[in-house]
Scaffold this active site. Structure first.
Site, mmCIF file in Angstrom:
data_model
loop_
_atom_site.group_PDB
_atom_site.id
_atom_site.type_symbol
_atom_site.label_atom_id
_atom_site.label_comp_id
_atom_site.label_asym_id
_atom_site.label_seq_id
_atom_site.Cartn_x
_atom_site.Cartn_y
_atom_site.Cartn_z
ATOM 1 N N THR A 59 0.828 -1.206 0.000
ATOM 2 C CA THR A 59 0.000 0.000 0.000
ATOM 3 C C THR A 59 0.860 1.251 0.000
ATOM 4 O O THR A 59 0.564 2.217 -0.707
ATOM 5 C CB THR A 59 -0.957 0.002 1.209
ATOM 6 O OG1 THR A 59 -1.715 -1.208 1.200
ATOM 7 C CG2 THR A 59 -1.906 1.182 1.168
ATOM 8 N N CYS A 60 1.927 1.238 0.772
ATOM 9 C CA CYS A 60 2.820 2.403 0.834
ATOM 10 C C CYS A 60 3.459 2.642 -0.524
ATOM 11 O O CYS A 60 3.506 3.774 -1.016
ATOM 12 C CB CYS A 60 3.892 2.207 1.897
ATOM 13 S SG CYS A 60 3.243 1.960 3.558
ATOM 14 N N ALA A 61 3.944 1.576 -1.132
ATOM 15 C CA ALA A 61 4.566 1.680 -2.453
ATOM 16 C C ALA A 61 3.562 2.218 -3.468
ATOM 17 O O ALA A 61 3.899 3.073 -4.299
ATOM 18 C CB ALA A 61 5.101 0.322 -2.886
#
Length: 167
Positions: A59-61
């Site tokens: 999700t961060c990526a």
């Protein structure tokens, strides 16, 4: 303290995000070239603070990829991607993905950004990392929009953040 969840389990942050309409607190973060960046380095530009636990999670990526795509079309706007990852991890990720429209910054030295902005986790398995949040600033550093994502594995509301840039 704010309470969010990680896969449905409650975790707490050290405080609450700064208030809309207030001046964004200054910070010292480390860039991928190991230089120090402060909020004043971006004065005169609109700023999106894309804050997340670690660039090495899906999700961060994806948030970095999405803001990189959108940032290429934004005028007078800088997108700062901030986590406690080492600057080397940010450089590796953006380099391997070909992302050059965002500025990666690390709070690895002392975590002061997370504490100042009230978004570092103080309980749970991600303790000391940053809560997924987006903060939008105008050219003068005034906060125009904030979002602390209530479920950590969910993506932020990109559309609302980008719309705040035009208001």
């Amino acid at each position: 303290m704010a309470t969010v969840t990680l896969k449905g389990n409650k975790i707490e942050t050290s405080g609450n995000l700064p208030t809309i309409g207030s001046e964004a607190p200054d910070f010292k973060l480390t860039a991928t070239d190991l230089s120090t960046k402060t909020l004043s380095d971006f004065k005169g530009s609109k700023v999106v603070l894309n804050i997340f636990p670690s660039v090495d999670t899906g999700t961060c990526a994806q948030s970095v990829r999405e803001f990189n795509k959108e940032a290429s079309e934004l005028k007078n706007t800088k997108v700062l991607c901030i986590s406690r990852d080492l600057p080397f991890a940010h450089a590796r990720f953006c380099g391997s993905e070909g992302l050059d429209n965002v500025i990666s910054l690390s709070d690895f030295k002392d975590g002061s950004f997370g504490k100042t902005y009230g978004l570092d986790f103080v309980t749970g398995p991600l303790e000391t990392l940053h809560s997924r949040s987006v903060i939008v600033l105008d050219e003068n550093g005034t906060i125009k929009y904030t979002e602390q994502v209530s479920e950590t594995v969910d993506e932020p509301n990109y559309k609302a953040a980008l719309e705040a840039l035009s208001n």
